[in-house]
Design a protein around this motif. Structure first.
Motif, PDB file in Angstrom:
ATOM      1  N   TRP A 159       2.281   1.886  -3.335  1.00 53.30           N
ATOM      2  CA  TRP A 159       1.087   2.070  -4.348  1.00 53.30           C
ATOM      3  C   TRP A 159       0.661   3.725  -3.831  1.00 53.30           C
ATOM      4  O   TRP A 159       0.293   4.230  -4.871  1.00 53.30           O
ATOM      5  CB  TRP A 159      -0.114   1.224  -4.070  1.00 53.30           C
ATOM      6  CG  TRP A 159      -1.101   1.187  -5.145  1.00 53.30           C
ATOM      7  CD1 TRP A 159      -1.228   0.801  -6.359  1.00 53.30           C
ATOM      8  CD2 TRP A 159      -2.485   2.077  -4.707  1.00 53.30           C
ATOM      9  NE1 TRP A 159      -2.485   1.218  -6.882  1.00 53.30           N
ATOM     10  CE2 TRP A 159      -2.863   2.067  -5.941  1.00 53.30           C
ATOM     11  CE3 TRP A 159      -2.816   2.788  -3.774  1.00 53.30           C
ATOM     12  CZ2 TRP A 159      -4.162   2.513  -6.319  1.00 53.30           C
ATOM     13  CZ3 TRP A 159      -3.970   3.385  -3.831  1.00 53.30           C
ATOM     14  CH2 TRP A 159      -4.722   3.320  -5.346  1.00 53.30           C
ATOM     15  N   MET A 160       0.622   4.098  -2.568  1.00 53.99           N
ATOM     16  CA  MET A 160       0.514   5.351  -2.487  1.00 53.99           C
ATOM     17  C   MET A 160       1.722   6.253  -3.358  1.00 53.99           C
ATOM     18  O   MET A 160       1.359   7.208  -3.609  1.00 53.99           O
ATOM     19  CB  MET A 160       0.797   5.506  -0.939  1.00 53.99           C
ATOM     20  CG  MET A 160       0.173   6.805  -0.063  1.00 53.99           C
ATOM     21  SD  MET A 160       0.004   6.187   1.386  1.00 53.99           S
ATOM     22  CE  MET A 160       1.656   7.094   1.993  1.00 53.99           C
ATOM     23  N   MET A 218      -3.371  14.161  -2.035  1.00 53.61           N
ATOM     24  CA  MET A 218      -3.519  13.637  -0.721  1.00 53.61           C
ATOM     25  C   MET A 218      -2.610  12.420  -0.422  1.00 53.61           C
ATOM     26  O   MET A 218      -1.855  12.642   0.509  1.00 53.61           O
ATOM     27  CB  MET A 218      -4.722  12.782  -0.903  1.00 53.61           C
ATOM     28  CG  MET A 218      -5.616  13.150   0.163  1.00 53.61           C
ATOM     29  SD  MET A 218      -7.199  12.269   0.023  1.00 53.61           S
ATOM     30  CE  MET A 218      -7.288  10.835   1.076  1.00 53.61           C
ATOM     31  N   PHE A 219      -2.157  11.762  -1.611  1.00 51.46           N
ATOM     32  CA  PHE A 219      -1.144  10.668  -1.307  1.00 51.46           C
ATOM     33  C   PHE A 219       0.154  11.264  -1.174  1.00 51.46           C
ATOM     34  O   PHE A 219       1.302  10.723  -0.765  1.00 51.46           O
ATOM     35  CB  PHE A 219      -1.346   9.541  -2.486  1.00 51.46           C
ATOM     36  CG  PHE A 219      -2.490   8.753  -2.176  1.00 51.46           C
ATOM     37  CD1 PHE A 219      -3.433   9.035  -1.195  1.00 51.46           C
ATOM     38  CD2 PHE A 219      -2.544   7.512  -2.913  1.00 51.46           C
ATOM     39  CE1 PHE A 219      -4.295   8.072  -0.965  1.00 51.46           C
ATOM     40  CE2 PHE A 219      -3.541   6.558  -2.555  1.00 51.46           C
ATOM     41  CZ  PHE A 219      -4.504   6.985  -1.624  1.00 51.46           C
ATOM     42  N   PRO A 243       0.803  -1.320   0.021  1.00 51.64           N
ATOM     43  CA  PRO A 243      -0.023   0.023  -0.017  1.00 51.64           C
ATOM     44  C   PRO A 243       0.840   1.368  -0.035  1.00 51.64           C
ATOM     45  O   PRO A 243       0.418   2.173  -0.771  1.00 51.64           O
ATOM     46  CB  PRO A 243      -0.794   0.002   1.020  1.00 51.64           C
ATOM     47  CG  PRO A 243      -0.833  -1.465   1.296  1.00 51.64           C
ATOM     48  CD  PRO A 243       0.489  -2.161   1.075  1.00 51.64           C
ATOM     49  N   LEU A 244       1.819   1.458   0.859  1.00 44.14           N
ATOM     50  CA  LEU A 244       2.744   2.228   0.793  1.00 44.14           C
ATOM     51  C   LEU A 244       3.395   2.748  -0.606  1.00 44.14           C
ATOM     52  O   LEU A 244       3.530   3.796  -1.164  1.00 44.14           O
ATOM     53  CB  LEU A 244       3.958   2.358   1.852  1.00 44.14           C
ATOM     54  CG  LEU A 244       4.663   3.383   2.487  1.00 44.14           C
ATOM     55  CD1 LEU A 244       3.497   4.196   3.152  1.00 44.14           C
ATOM     56  CD2 LEU A 244       5.786   3.015   3.413  1.00 44.14           C
ATOM     57  N   SER A 254       0.494  12.502   2.033  1.00 44.02           N
ATOM     58  CA  SER A 254       0.699  10.840   2.897  1.00 44.02           C
ATOM     59  C   SER A 254       2.131  10.464   2.899  1.00 44.02           C
ATOM     60  O   SER A 254       2.685  10.097   3.734  1.00 44.02           O
ATOM     61  CB  SER A 254      -0.434   9.910   2.697  1.00 44.02           C
ATOM     62  OG  SER A 254      -1.495  10.336   2.617  1.00 44.02           O
ATOM     63  N   ALA A 295      -5.541   6.365  -9.351  1.00 44.73           N
ATOM     64  CA  ALA A 295      -6.152   5.731  -7.749  1.00 44.73           C
ATOM     65  C   ALA A 295      -7.176   4.706  -8.468  1.00 44.73           C
ATOM     66  O   ALA A 295      -7.621   3.910  -7.671  1.00 44.73           O
ATOM     67  CB  ALA A 295      -6.676   6.884  -7.088  1.00 44.73           C
ATOM     68  N   ARG A 334     -12.219  13.974  -4.875  1.00 45.99           N
ATOM     69  CA  ARG A 334     -10.988  13.841  -4.159  1.00 45.99           C
ATOM     70  C   ARG A 334      -9.704  13.870  -5.004  1.00 45.99           C
ATOM     71  O   ARG A 334      -9.837  13.086  -6.060  1.00 45.99           O
ATOM     72  CB  ARG A 334     -11.037  12.302  -3.360  1.00 45.99           C
ATOM     73  CG  ARG A 334     -11.695  12.103  -2.344  1.00 45.99           C
ATOM     74  CD  ARG A 334     -12.179  10.745  -2.035  1.00 45.99           C
ATOM     75  NE  ARG A 334     -13.075  10.940  -0.863  1.00 45.99           N
ATOM     76  CZ  ARG A 334     -12.533  10.194   0.232  1.00 45.99           C
ATOM     77  NH1 ARG A 334     -11.226  10.010   0.329  1.00 45.99           N
ATOM     78  NH2 ARG A 334     -13.056  10.134   1.474  1.00 45.99           N
ATOM     79  N   ASN A 336      -7.655  16.839  -0.025  1.00 50.41           N
ATOM     80  CA  ASN A 336      -8.405  16.207  -1.348  1.00 50.41           C
ATOM     81  C   ASN A 336      -9.648  16.819  -1.593  1.00 50.41           C
ATOM     82  O   ASN A 336     -10.690  16.503  -2.477  1.00 50.41           O
ATOM     83  CB  ASN A 336      -8.718  14.900  -0.674  1.00 50.41           C
ATOM     84  CG  ASN A 336     -10.165  14.849   0.372  1.00 50.41           C
ATOM     85  OD1 ASN A 336     -10.520  15.986   0.634  1.00 50.41           O
ATOM     86  ND2 ASN A 336     -10.247  13.794   1.117  1.00 50.41           N
ATOM     87  N   ASN A 353      -6.346  15.450   4.954  1.00 49.00           N
ATOM     88  CA  ASN A 353      -7.760  15.283   4.726  1.00 49.00           C
ATOM     89  C   ASN A 353      -8.104  16.622   3.956  1.00 49.00           C
ATOM     90  O   ASN A 353      -9.155  16.309   3.275  1.00 49.00           O
ATOM     91  CB  ASN A 353      -8.395  15.304   6.343  1.00 49.00           C
ATOM     92  CG  ASN A 353      -9.816  14.450   5.787  1.00 49.00           C
ATOM     93  OD1 ASN A 353     -10.189  13.843   5.093  1.00 49.00           O
ATOM     94  ND2 ASN A 353     -10.917  15.444   6.297  1.00 49.00           N
ATOM     95  N   SER A 406      -4.685  11.782 -10.211  1.00 47.21           N
ATOM     96  CA  SER A 406      -5.643  10.958  -9.385  1.00 47.21           C
ATOM     97  C   SER A 406      -6.222  10.107 -10.197  1.00 47.21           C
ATOM     98  O   SER A 406      -6.698   9.030  -9.419  1.00 47.21           O
ATOM     99  CB  SER A 406      -6.777  12.218  -9.216  1.00 47.21           C
ATOM    100  OG  SER A 406      -6.371  13.121  -8.118  1.00 47.21           O
ATOM    101  N   PHE A 466      -6.822  12.754  -5.128  1.00 47.59           N
ATOM    102  CA  PHE A 466      -5.917  11.523  -4.454  1.00 47.59           C
ATOM    103  C   PHE A 466      -4.536  11.627  -4.822  1.00 47.59           C
ATOM    104  O   PHE A 466      -3.783  11.405  -3.824  1.00 47.59           O
ATOM    105  CB  PHE A 466      -6.203  10.216  -5.237  1.00 47.59           C
ATOM    106  CG  PHE A 466      -7.646   9.583  -4.751  1.00 47.59           C
ATOM    107  CD1 PHE A 466      -7.925   9.437  -3.216  1.00 47.59           C
ATOM    108  CD2 PHE A 466      -8.793   9.231  -5.549  1.00 47.59           C
ATOM    109  CE1 PHE A 466      -8.992   8.917  -2.652  1.00 47.59           C
ATOM    110  CE2 PHE A 466      -9.747   8.722  -5.096  1.00 47.59           C
ATOM    111  CZ  PHE A 466      -9.881   8.610  -3.664  1.00 47.59           C
TER     112      PHE A 466
END
Lengths: 305, 331, 431
Positions: free
Chosen positions: A56-57, A272-273, A53-54, A276, A68, A267, A261, A258, A65, A269
């Motif tokens: 992929w983030m 946002m990612f 997941p990391l 992250s 995603a 969103r 997005n 948060n 986006s 993404f």
């Protein structure tokens, strides 16, 4: 903080022998606890699953986006990461930099205070004799069973009375102690600190505080590092309470993410990612630094040969 | 306030601290004071050591808790405020509430599916990583990555994996001629996915706690055992597990509490909703509390469920502690 | 903003959290008013398009600083946070935005938390708002507690390339003519399915159910006395029947609305139509991305217009500067303010003056084949009637969503799903 004159030993020095020599001997002995290729394969699969997941983030953060929800999914990074990074820090509504600072402050303060208070209480509950000890020990565990959801409103009222709404102190003070931490330290003390060690220190005329500072703390180090790390990470990723008590103008890093997005009813993404990914970096670095410490303790220099 | 002087320690400015005096009288007095102080130390310092925890908890934990009890005895809505004292009516309603029993059933189901494999796997991984291994730092870091990955990313990844229409898992099953599974739609299938999410996120976390505890086990024990010809499996069961007993009890209790309060993973799985699927097939008690309290605004009833859950957790935690304390000690 | 009862608690706080204060005093600050300097906070969700207006206002009123606290997710973040702040009596902004689905939850059952804007001159500007929008901003006693911002006039978006694949007309006038009524819409859907393009006509039946309800007249799940009438109101039963037909005839792709799968469906052209309130256009555009440009187009909606979404601005009684806050709220929701917001974020105005502004009526949206969306929306918006939603509208509507999904995914038969919707709604409505 009155004992700085005698710096605590950097390694636990249990009475008699010391783990270090023993470890050296263990190292010298047969390859009994050596790993097989199968172990490596198993571990590699586990790590791949964990890292996915990391990774992929990062893939989405380096594309747009649409990546995603693209089918088939994209697994390789694109070239947009620098552009997204620029957008991230140029975004004024999310206050991302302030969020990073706030999270760094609160997570650090909490990691230190939780480790300190937990080790104190854990040591007392495990090794000191006093009236009500068992009740207190059970009490600590019971505090963990409190479902937090319904407590949000009274806690918010409390913050309002103190005038702490919207301020960073409101995400620090209520969480400076943790039942989890105390319980963890107590169990570790029981297991890792032999009573003889404490008695020996007592014989030498050490006060309780002195015993705690010079004998207990060094022996607790692996568990303290783990607790500090977990506390830091938990606080770094905390969202629910921060959302309730803070405002987006003075956010934590998760609140800021948060906020990233927002683009009319959908969103962003990629942004946002990107946030992250940036927010995860400090944790990775921290883990690497502290993890090394921890490993030093665990391996006792076994790999150096 | 508890500066307790001892032999060897440098003098400090305690109440009425005395300058060192070589005369005999003084030494006697000092020894007496020493004994007094020791007694005082032994008697009071345990309380001082646990005081910060209990004081802070009293303000920020106990107050909300008691407030919740108070609320649970009232007909209290978030919209209209306190509508009056109703005694145990909320609790009576709860006992007859099919939705509560459903949520409890789901919570237990996911508890069994989630906790057992998670702790076994964590123990096994920790044991592996306490051996001599190349790139051990890398592997350990890898284990903890799920815990430091942001929840948003986790949410999207798992919906990618277990989506009905576009999910990778269904895509893979398609190669074996299996029709797409509606993971969210079924009771057991949704539990299974949530258990996978839970295990994925928390296994490494527990492994790290085990790993830290394993450092305290003396290597001599293993050495002696291997000289006696004990297999690695045998060493694991006869040395590692018994020596880790306090830590195992710790993780079992913590996981029990965590799993009984399961919230984040199923909410993520349902796209942020606390309904737990179209028919509540994976709604946990914690989600029901949130739904009643903050979606339906029944603050009083939500608090009553919260309190019931609290009591249940304590009971189950006690049972678990009892069971896991039967792991035999090594000494 | 909340300095009054703060001081003596500071003492108590200091005693309790001495250690904490030592470590965290650097984080003091606060927003106390001194020397006439005033900070007004406004809580919003999603996108309101107010950046330019804030700047203009602060320029004209140099003693005022505006702070916008925006939470992007309405249901998951904004509503619970607002409700918690109101219940705790502290923490809400001077101005808060209230969305249509929750308007009566706040205005009817807890209106004492909001300032009567009539006291600050709002009564004189009634003509600046569509009558139905104005009515919904009042509480049970008729006090004006909310000023209308945007509305969600309806249209139907359709995927032009999928229509082409299925051999259906693609011109927006022609398409609109083919679905005058919802029955026509379903018939066209069957035609679409027969062509076997691999796509479905609708994503999930829920948004159609909502759209049909919004067209139904004076009330939906609740009557104007706030009794739950979902079981007997023909608006609801008719919409349910039509939704059931859609599911039954296999028109649905069964992708729960707003889920990641649903978004992936937009991106991958998996469904052909979507009810489009004004704010939905932005969602399609950003989800489908560049690959979706000119694929989607906008036609009129079956049935008779209707409204879905839109908001009001309220001043909370927690505000220490209600007069200034009311002034700002009136400024933002004025015809000029609404036109500015439209220019910035395409939020459809609720002000008749703004709706007649050429900036709105002549607006075409590039991404959607230059569709004249300004004209499409403003036409229907003028004729709408106020709909009474009821205090528990958001909760009941969520129960219906779940039941409809259970039905279309085959977890429940239509009659089981209906029973589920009714019994769960009763619970959600506190009955």
């Amino acid at each position: 903080m009155t004992t700085t004159l005698n710096p605590p030993p950097t390694r636990p020095t249990p009475a008699g022998g010391g783990g270090r020599n023993r470890a050296r001997r263990a190292k010298g002995s047969s390859g009994m606890r050596e790993a097989t290729p199968l172990t490596y394969i198993g571990l590699t699969i586990t790590v791949l699953l964990s890292v996915f997941p990391l990774w992929w983030m990062f893939v989405v953060a380096s594309r747009d986006s649409a990546a995603a929800s693209a089918r088939p999914p994209q697994f390789l990074p694109g070239g947009n990461f620098p552009a997204n990074l620029e957008r991230l820090f140029a975004n004024t509504t999310a206050n991302f930099t302030l969020g990073l600072t706030n999270s760094a402050i609160s997570a650090t303060v909490l990691a230190v205070s939780v480790v300190l208070f937990s080790s104190m209480a854990g040591f007392a509950l495990a090794k000191l004799r006093f009236k009500g000890r068992n009740v207190a020990a059970v009490g600590v565990v019971v505090t963990m069973a409190v479902p937090v959801q319904m407590g949000i409103i009274p806690l918010l009222m409390l913050m309002g009375w103190f005038g702490w709404r919207g301020e960073i102190i409101s995400i620090i003070v209520p969480f400076m102690v943790s039942g989890f931490g105390v319980f963890m330290m107590r169990q570790y003390c029981i297991q890792a600190i032999p009573d003889e060690l404490l008695e020996a220190a007592r014989m030498d005329g050490c006060s309780t505080f002195r015993v705690y500072w010079s004998v207990v703390l060094p022996a607790l180090r692996p568990a303290m590092i783990v607790l500090g790390l977990l506390t830091f990470m938990t606080q770094w990723n905390e969202f629910t309470w921060a959302l309730a008590v803070l405002t987006p103008s003075n956010p934590t890093v998760q609140l800021a993410i948060n906020q990233l997005n927002q683009s009319a009813y959908s969103r962003d993404f990629a942004l946002m990612f990107t946030g992250s990914v940036v927010a995860t970096l400090p944790l990775l670095i921290l883990f690497f630094v502290l993890g090394r410490q921890l490993i030093g303790r665990i391996m006792e220099g076994a790999i150096k040969s | 306030m508890t500066l307790l002087r001892r032999g060897g320690a440098p003098p400090r400015d305690t109440e009425g601290a005395t300058p060192p005096d070589p005369s005999n009288d003084d030494r006697k007095r000092r020894e007496q004071r020493q004994i007094l102080l020791t007694r005082l130390d032994l008697r009071t310092s345990p309380y001082l050591f646990i005081a910060p925890f209990f004081l802070l908890f009293a303000v920020f934990g106990l107050f909300p808790l008691l407030y919740t009890v108070w609320v649970s005895l009232h007909d209290w809505t978030l919209l209209g405020g306190n509508q009056g004292f109703v005694g145990i009516d909320n609790y009576v309603r709860l006992a007859q509430d099919a939705k509560f029993w459903n949520a409890l059933y789901n919570t237990f189901g996911m508890f069994v599916l989630g906790v057992v494999p998670q702790l076994l796997l964590a123990m096994f991984l920790a044991d592996t990583l306490s051996r001599r291994i190349r790139a051990v730092n890398f592997f350990r870091m890898g284990l903890l990555l799920p815990y430091l990955t942001s929840v948003a990313a986790v949410a999207i990844v798992f919906s990618q994996l277990f989506g009905t229409e576009f999910g990778l898992v269904n895509y893979a099953l398609g190669f074996f001629g299996i029709d797409p599974v509606n993971w969210k739609g079924g009771t057991f299938s949704s539990w299974a996915v949530i258990a996978v999410m839970v295990d994925w996120r928390w296994t490494g976390y527990n492994a790290l706690i085990y790993l830290a505890a394993m450092t305290a086990i003396s290597k001599d024990l293993y050495e002696a055992a291997s000289i006696d010809g004990a297999s690695r499996m045998r060493q694991f069961w006869q040395i590692t597990v018994p020596m880790l007993r306090p830590t195992i009890i710790f993780t079992v209790i913590v996981s029990t509490i965590g799993q009984m309060q399961l919230f984040t993973e199923p909410v993520i799985f349902d796209g942020g909703s606390v309904a737990g699927g179209t028919q509540g097939q994976f709604q946990t008690v914690m989600m029901l509390i949130f739904e009643e309290g903050f979606r339906f605004n029944n603050y009083g009833y939500g608090s009553a469920i919260a309190w019931t859950l609290f009591v249940l957790i304590v009971l189950i935690g006690a049972l678990n502690a009892l069971l896991s304390s039967r792991i035999k000690g090594a000494q | 903003m909340r300095a009054s009862n703060r001081r003596h608690w500071k003492v108590a706080a200091a005693a309790v959290g001495a250690v904490a204060l030592l470590t965290a005093t650097a984080c003091g600050g606060g927003d106390t008013a001194e020397d006439g300097e005033i900070t007004l906070t406004i809580d919003t969700f999603g996108v309101f398009g107010y950046d330019a207006l804030f700047e203009q206002y602060m320029e004209e009123n140099p003693n005022i600083t505006i702070e916008e606290n925006n939470l992007s997710d309405l249901n998951a973040d904004y509503v619970p946070a607002l409700q918690q702040n109101i219940a705790a009596g502290d923490g809400a902004g001077d101005i808060v935005a209230i969305e249509e689905g929750i308007v009566q939850q706040f205005y009817l059952s807890q209106s004492d938390n909001f300032v009567d804007l009539g006291e600050y001159g709002a009564a004189d500007i009634e003509g600046n708002y569509l009558p139905w929008k104005w009515e919904l901003g009042k509480d049970a006693e008729g006090r004006v507690v909310g000023l209308g911002t945007d509305i969600g006039g309806m249209s139907m978006c359709y995927n032009k390339s999928l229509f082409e694949d299925a051999g259906l007309p693609t011109d927006r006038e022609e398409v609109g003519a083919r679905w005058e009524t919802w029955e026509d819409f379903i018939a066209l859907g069957e035609e679409f399915q027969k062509a076997e393009t691999g796509a479905s006509f609708v994503s999930t039946v829920t948004p159609y159910f909502n759209a049909m309800n919004a067209q139904g007249g004076t009330h939906t799940f609740f009557d104007t006395e706030n009794n739950l009438v979902a079981e007997s109101n023909p608006v609801i039963t008719d919409s349910w029947d039509l939704a059931e037909q859609m599911a039954d005839k296999g028109l649905s792709a069964n992708l729960p609305m707003w889920s990641d799968e649903w978004n992936a469906g937009i991106q991958n052209n998996v469904f052909a139509t979507l009810p489009c309130p004004a704010w939905m256009l932005g969602h399609i555009e950003s989800t489908a991305g560049e690959s979706g440009r000119d694929r989607w187009d906008v036609a009129s909606v079956p049935g008779n217009g209707g409204n879905w979404g839109g908001s009001w601005l309220s001043v909370t009684t927690q505000s220490e500067h209600p007069e200034e806050a009311a002034d700002l709220a009136m400024f933002l929701s004025s015809p000029e303010g609404q036109t500015s917001a439209w220019n910035e974020a395409n939020t459809l105005p609720s002000s008749p003056q703004a709706l007649e502004d050429p900036a709105v009526t002549e607006f075409t949206r590039d991404y959607f084949n230059q569709a004249p969306v300004g004209a499409i929306y403003s036409e229907t918006a003028q004729q709408l009637e106020p709909v009474y939603y009821g205090v528990h509208n958001a909760q009941v509507s969520e129960e219906f969503r779940k039941a409809l999904e259970a039905m279309e995914q085959g977890q429940a038969s239509p009659s089981e799903a209906w029973d589920q919707a009714i019994s769960n709604s009763e619970r959600a409505a506190g009955q």
